[in-house]
Each structure stands twice: as C-alpha cells, then as structure tokens.
Design a protein around this motif. Structure first.
Motif, short mmCIF file in Angstrom:
data_model
loop_
_atom_site.label_atom_id
_atom_site.label_comp_id
_atom_site.label_asym_id
_atom_site.label_seq_id
_atom_site.Cartn_x
_atom_site.Cartn_y
_atom_site.Cartn_z
N GLY A 250 -15.65 -9.42 10.02
CA GLY A 250 -14.84 -9.10 8.77
C GLY A 250 -15.55 -7.96 7.82
N GLY A 251 -16.46 -7.31 8.14
CA GLY A 251 -16.98 -6.29 7.88
C GLY A 251 -16.98 -4.81 8.00
N ALA A 252 -15.95 -4.61 8.81
CA ALA A 252 -15.60 -3.19 9.45
C ALA A 252 -15.46 -2.06 8.45
N VAL A 253 -14.83 -2.28 7.31
CA VAL A 253 -14.61 -1.43 6.11
C VAL A 253 -15.96 -1.24 5.65
N ALA A 254 -16.60 -2.36 5.17
CA ALA A 254 -18.03 -2.21 4.57
C ALA A 254 -18.99 -1.35 5.32
N ILE A 285 -7.55 1.13 4.09
CA ILE A 285 -8.52 0.53 2.92
C ILE A 285 -9.62 1.30 2.74
N LEU A 286 -10.15 1.85 3.44
CA LEU A 286 -11.39 2.94 3.35
C LEU A 286 -10.93 3.84 2.39
N ALA A 287 -9.94 4.63 2.73
CA ALA A 287 -9.26 5.52 1.94
C ALA A 287 -8.94 5.35 0.44
N MET A 288 -8.31 4.22 0.22
CA MET A 288 -8.08 3.56 -0.90
C MET A 288 -9.31 3.18 -1.72
N ASN A 289 -10.32 2.52 -1.21
CA ASN A 289 -11.57 2.58 -1.82
C ASN A 289 -12.01 3.59 -2.30
N LEU A 290 -12.22 4.76 -1.37
CA LEU A 290 -12.65 6.31 -2.01
C LEU A 290 -11.66 6.38 -3.33
N TYR A 291 -10.27 6.42 -3.09
CA TYR A 291 -9.30 6.80 -4.18
C TYR A 291 -9.78 6.25 -5.51
N SER A 292 -10.09 4.90 -5.41
CA SER A 292 -10.28 4.21 -6.65
C SER A 292 -11.68 4.50 -7.08
N MET A 293 -12.43 4.98 -6.61
CA MET A 293 -13.86 5.59 -7.06
C MET A 293 -13.74 6.77 -7.61
N GLY A 294 -12.54 7.32 -7.55
CA GLY A 294 -12.45 9.07 -8.05
C GLY A 294 -12.78 10.02 -6.81
N VAL A 295 -12.79 9.55 -5.75
CA VAL A 295 -12.99 10.71 -4.72
C VAL A 295 -11.86 10.78 -3.90
N ASP A 296 -11.37 11.91 -3.59
CA ASP A 296 -10.05 12.49 -2.96
C ASP A 296 -10.23 11.86 -1.49
N PRO A 297 -9.16 11.12 -1.12
CA PRO A 297 -9.58 10.55 0.23
C PRO A 297 -9.13 11.59 1.42
N GLU A 298 -8.11 12.78 0.94
CA GLU A 298 -7.67 13.79 1.66
C GLU A 298 -6.61 12.96 2.61
N LEU A 299 -6.04 12.11 2.39
CA LEU A 299 -5.24 11.51 3.07
C LEU A 299 -3.84 11.32 2.07
N ASP A 300 -2.50 11.26 2.46
CA ASP A 300 -1.49 10.93 1.56
C ASP A 300 -0.88 9.78 1.78
N PRO A 321 0.64 -10.11 3.38
CA PRO A 321 1.25 -9.79 2.05
C PRO A 321 0.19 -9.63 1.15
N ARG A 322 -1.20 -10.25 1.50
CA ARG A 322 -2.48 -9.94 0.64
C ARG A 322 -3.15 -9.00 1.18
N HIS A 323 -2.60 -8.16 2.15
CA HIS A 323 -3.45 -7.06 2.63
C HIS A 323 -4.12 -6.12 1.67
N PRO A 324 -5.36 -5.67 1.67
CA PRO A 324 -5.78 -5.05 0.33
C PRO A 324 -5.00 -3.73 0.04
N TRP A 325 -4.57 -3.37 -0.86
CA TRP A 325 -4.21 -2.25 -1.44
C TRP A 325 -2.72 -2.07 -1.29
N VAL A 326 -2.20 -2.50 -0.16
CA VAL A 326 -0.61 -2.12 0.35
C VAL A 326 -0.07 -3.54 0.66
N GLY A 327 -0.65 -4.38 0.52
CA GLY A 327 0.09 -5.71 0.47
C GLY A 327 1.25 -5.73 -0.32
N GLU A 328 2.12 -6.67 -0.02
CA GLU A 328 3.39 -6.94 -0.90
C GLU A 328 2.93 -7.47 -2.16
#
Length: 564
Positions: A250-254, A285-300, A321-328
């Motif tokens: 469960g730690g791939a993103v980390a 998830i990783l891209a949104m983590n960067l975005y939430s820290m004020g780093v441009d993820p360079e993905l749309d 539905p509880r998927h991080p960042w984009v779940g419903e």
C-alpha cells in the motif's frame, strides 16, 4: 481461529554505505512521467485491452501531457506489435512524445522489438533482467557473474541494433528487475556493466530504472536504496535515475515520493494505479500530491472525470468512490463537525490568499468539481451540513437557534429513509415544521409614523373571521406585537429575529425568522413573502400559530386565541 506464524518472515537488511540526506530534501519540480498503462497495466487485466482500447488510452495519456509512454512488449505479443505499428504507420506519435518498448535480454526478442519500431523517429528501448537473490538462486540458478553476463549480452545486442539504424534517436533504459530485493552493491555493479556497453554521456544519458517490483519493505527503506544507488553509481551526470514502484504494502505512491527526495528524476506508473497484484504507482495521486504542495505536476488533471471514464472503458476497472483526490466522495462531508468547519472556512476563504479550508486539502473546483457534492446530509450529519445546503442552493442563512430547532427534524427524516437528504427536502422540512399561516393568517397591513416610532394597522383572519389590530412601537414588528398583546392579553416579546433577501427556490423575494417568547416558552418560526416586512409579520403569525399547537408532551404553548 489460530494465528499465523510471523516468524517465517525476516526484516530486510539495513542499507549501509551511503549518507542519508533525503529526509531533509524538498520536492520542487515534477518528475519525468512515464505511463505503464499500456504494458504493466494491460498485462494485469483479466481481459487484455484491444488495439482500439489501447488507441483510446494512448490519446488520453497524450492529452493530459504524459511525454514518455511505454506502449508494450511488441516482441512477445502480437496485439502489442500491431499497436506499435499503428502508432508509427498512422503517424499518431506527437513530436514531443517518446514511446518506449520493453524487451528481455534475449537476442530474438531484442531484434523483433527493433523490427516493430521501424520508421519511428525516436524511441526508448527498455531492457531488463532479474537480479534479486531469490531469482538468481531459485529461478535461474546462476551466480552474480552469470546474471551480469545476461545483462551485458542483451545490452550489446541492443547497441548493435541501434547502431544499424543511425537515423533514429534511440534512448536506452535498463532495469535490474527486482532491484528492491537485490543487494545494493550488486545492483550498482550490474548497472555499471551495462553502462560500459552503452557509453552514455551527460548529453545522452542512460536511464537506470530501479523497480520496487514486489513491495516488501517500507517507502523509507526504498528511499535509502535509491540514495545509495545515486551516491555510488559512477558517472552520475550521465544517468537518469528512474523508479517503478508497486503497491503490495500500500506504499507505492509514498515510495515514489520519497525516492524523488532521494534523487530519482523519473517515475513510472499508471493512471489510477492499475497494475499487477495490488497495482502500480498511481500517477494521478502523486501528481495531485505535488499540486497540493504548490508544485506544478506538469500534467493536466483539470477533468478527472474524463480520466476515470476512459480508464474504466479501457480496463473495465471501476474507481473506488474514496479513491484519493478523484473519487466520487472524496470532497464530500457527511459528518456534522466536518460540515460546520467546511462551511465556516469557505465563508472566510478569500480568492487572493492561500487555500485554507478545513477538511478540503485543495479547492475541488481546481479539478472540475463544484461545491454541490462538498456537503451532503444524512442521519450522521449535523447542523452545519443542512445550513450549508440551504445557503448554497437557496441563499437561506439559518440563524443558529433555527439550526438547532431544525436539526432533529432533518435527522429524523434521514433516519426514516435510511439515506441522504438533498437541499429541496431540507427546505421542505424547514417550512413544514416552522411555517404556519393558519388558523391565524395575514390579510393586510399598513404602517405610518407615530412620533418617534411607528404605528401599524394589521388585519388578520382567524378561521374565516377578520380582526383589525392597531399598535405602536419602535418599529413595525414591535408595534404588531403590542397590538396583539393588547387584543389578546398575551405577553409576547420577540426574543430573536433575522430577515434576508432570497432569490432561489420559490417565488418569494424575502424570508424572515423569528423566535417569540412568552414566559419561559420560546417558539421559532419562519415565513417568506415578496418583501421583508410582509415576511416578518407572517413569521410572527407563524410563531403564534405554532405556539397554540399541541406539542409532543400534550401541552399547549399557552397563547390566547383572538376570538377569546
């Protein structure tokens, strides 16, 4: 039930021989993103994607800005081969995108991989072989030197094919597969052996991809492995360090995020985490983590619902539905305390200041979500949730005392249906329980000045009989209450009051809330009308009518009927 025996497993040996600096580093830019959706993600599917589905997914990856895309294993799969040929023959590869093809260290597979890429302008050849202790000893039954011979032989065959096609910009990538369970000194040694064959330079760097093939240790341990490699591999300025993490613990993103702190410049993963066993590193998830820290993820990622839709169509895998960042439901609060904190924070949030809203790590509007789903009301919800919905959808700002009065009715209604209530249902409950325009009802009124105060004449009807009340006070409402008291002998007083203009949900333009008091009895009420004064008078009448109804204990409110 008997417990399993944990003693059959051993902790990983500590990584030594390097200086740990990654805990003090910060991520300041996005990595080089590499999509593995069409290879690692595809081979994890019960039913692999068709060429048409791959085409659709490839277009999505290009549209969101992924610049390096692994397109498959063309030497081992005819659909992969056909897909690569479609990309090249139909000129589907944008100039700023580089495709990658995977191959084992076997001559005929390497040859067929290059054959599949005939006519391409640039491509990554990704060569790999297994290097871990268990693979060497139990699968291949070979020594370290034997495994290095396999890697070097494959590297030489790749170089021969690349040199035979000088018109193509070949970029070369090598993975010591199962790097995360390989001895660190051996991992460096085998990579340097491949480096000696390919001869990278700072202007044409080799890619060393260091897979966490089966995640067996924590992300901090993987970061140590990456930093060891970065500090010990030779010609570091001629190397791009890449990671490919899996999610078994469960730690791939980390693991990928910490690996970036440790020196990794490139990250391989899949959209929404599809992959073998428990999945690959989730790029979103990783891209949104960067975005939430004020780093441009360079993905749309401004339209996550489109990403979810296309991935589902191509893989058949539904998103939790509880998927991080984009779940419903990730921006939805049912808890009362959460709802109240969100409502208050949103009121104070200014457009020109950093985002500071309780329980919302980012502004949902940034990724195409609106506030319609931020707060939803069920039996677990509190006062803040229902107040938020009424304010958002109808412009109704409930006074706190009305919130307290309405909340039990909302909870009871939600429990009755064992489900969620929307703003229309909550609005109906407000007026069902706190608006009574009978038996006393407003017929007409007029207001005029009377010295320093005002005089009011109000005509009301009770059960079809009309009465005219006249009174004076500091304002029209106090004048009306004085007129009522004079007529009935009651001793009413206005304990609290609020009025506001509204523009949604009904034909009325104004709503008024009033809390009247008679002795120790307080009665909250509401009414709406075309103007605030009419709504306010009707709210007082509503409170009078409510106070005369039998309550749950069988007691009456104690106010007098006009006819008496």
């Amino acid at each position: 039930m008997s417990r399993f025996d944990h003693r059959k497993y051993s902790p990983a040996p500590k990584v030594t021989g390097f200086t740990r600096t990654w805990p003090d580093q910060e991520i300041t830019r996005a990595p080089i993103w590499v999509s593995e959706d069409l290879r690692d993600g595809n081979q994890a599917l019960l039913e692999p994607m068709t060429v048409e589905q791959k085409q659709k997914l490839f277009k999505l990856l290009v549209d969101i800005g992924v610049k390096e895309i692994m397109v498959g294993f063309p030497s081992a799969s005819q659909p992969d081969y056909d897909f690569v040929r479609w990309l090249i023959d139909e000129n589907q590869i944008p100039d700023d995108v580089t495709i990658a093809a995977l191959t084992q260290c076997r001559d005929h597979l390497i040859d067929k991989t290059f054959e599949s890429l005939e006519g391409v302008e640039k491509a990554i050849i990704h060569l790999y072989n297994s290097t871990s202790t268990v693979q060497r000893e139990r699968v291949f039954e070979m020594s370290q030197d034997g495994i290095i011979d396999i890697a070097v032989g494959g590297a030489k065959r790749v170089k021969e094919n690349a040199d035979a096609r000088p018109g193509v910009h070949w970029r070369l990538e090598y993975s010591p597969e199962s790097f995360s369970t390989t001895e660190m000194d051996f991992a460096v040694r085998i990579c340097e052996a491949v480096m000696d064959v390919w001869g990278p330079t700072p202007d044409d760097r080799i890619i060393f991809n260091l897979p966490n093939t089966v995640e067996q240790v924590g992300p901090h341990y993987h970061a140590d492995q990456i930093e060891y490699f970065c500090q010990n591999v030779k010609n570091r300025d001629s190397v791009i360090v890449s990671v490919h993490t899996h999610n078994d613990r469960g730690g791939a993103v980390a693991a990928a995020e910490l690996a970036m702190l440790a020196g990794a410049e490139r990250v391989e993963g899949t959209l929404l985490g599809n992959g073998e066993r428990t999945g690959n590193m989730d790029m979103v998830i990783l891209a949104m983590n960067l975005y939430s820290m004020g780093v441009d993820p360079e993905l749309d990622l401004s339209d996550p619902d489109e990403i979810v839709r296309v991935v589902h169509e191509c893989t058949g895998i539904a998103l939790h539905p509880r998927h991080p960042w984009v779940g419903e439901l990730v921006y939805t609060a049912f808890s009362g305390s959460h709802q109240d904190a969100i409502r208050k924070s949103l009121r104070k949030q200014k457009d020109d200041e950093p985002w500071q809203v309780a329980y919302l790590a980012i502004d949902p509007r940034d990724i195409g979500r609106d506030y319609q789903a931020v707060i939803r009301v069920n039996s677990q919800s509190g006062k803040g949730g229902m107040a938020f919905l009424l304010e958002r959808d109808y412009g109704i700002n409930l006074p706190r005392w009305m919130m307290l009065a309405l909340a039990p009715h909302v909870q009871a209604a939600s429990e009755k249906i064992t489900g969620e209530l929307g703003s229309p249902e909550i609005r109906d409950l407000l007026f069902t329980h706190f608006d009574r325009q009978a038996p006393v009802s407003l017929v007409d009124y007029s207001v005029r000045r009377a010295g320093e105060g005002q005089k009011i004449s109000v005509t009301v009807s009770e059960n079809g009989t009309e009465f005219t009340l006249e009174g004076e006070g500091n304002g029209p409402l106090s004048a009306f209450v004085a007129a009522w008291n004079a007529r009935t002998g009651d001793e009413l007083m206005i304990a609290d009051y609020a009025e506001q203009a509204v523009s949604a949900g009904s034909d009325a333009d104004a709503i008024a809330f009033v809390q009247i008091k008679s002795g120790t009895v307080r009665v909250p009420a509401v009414a709406e009308d075309a103007d605030t004064l009419s709504a306010s008078i009707k709210a007082i009448i509503s409170a009078i009518n409510l106070s005369r109804e039998t309550d749950d204990t069988g007691q009456r409110g104690g106010l007098t009927a006009l006819a008496s």
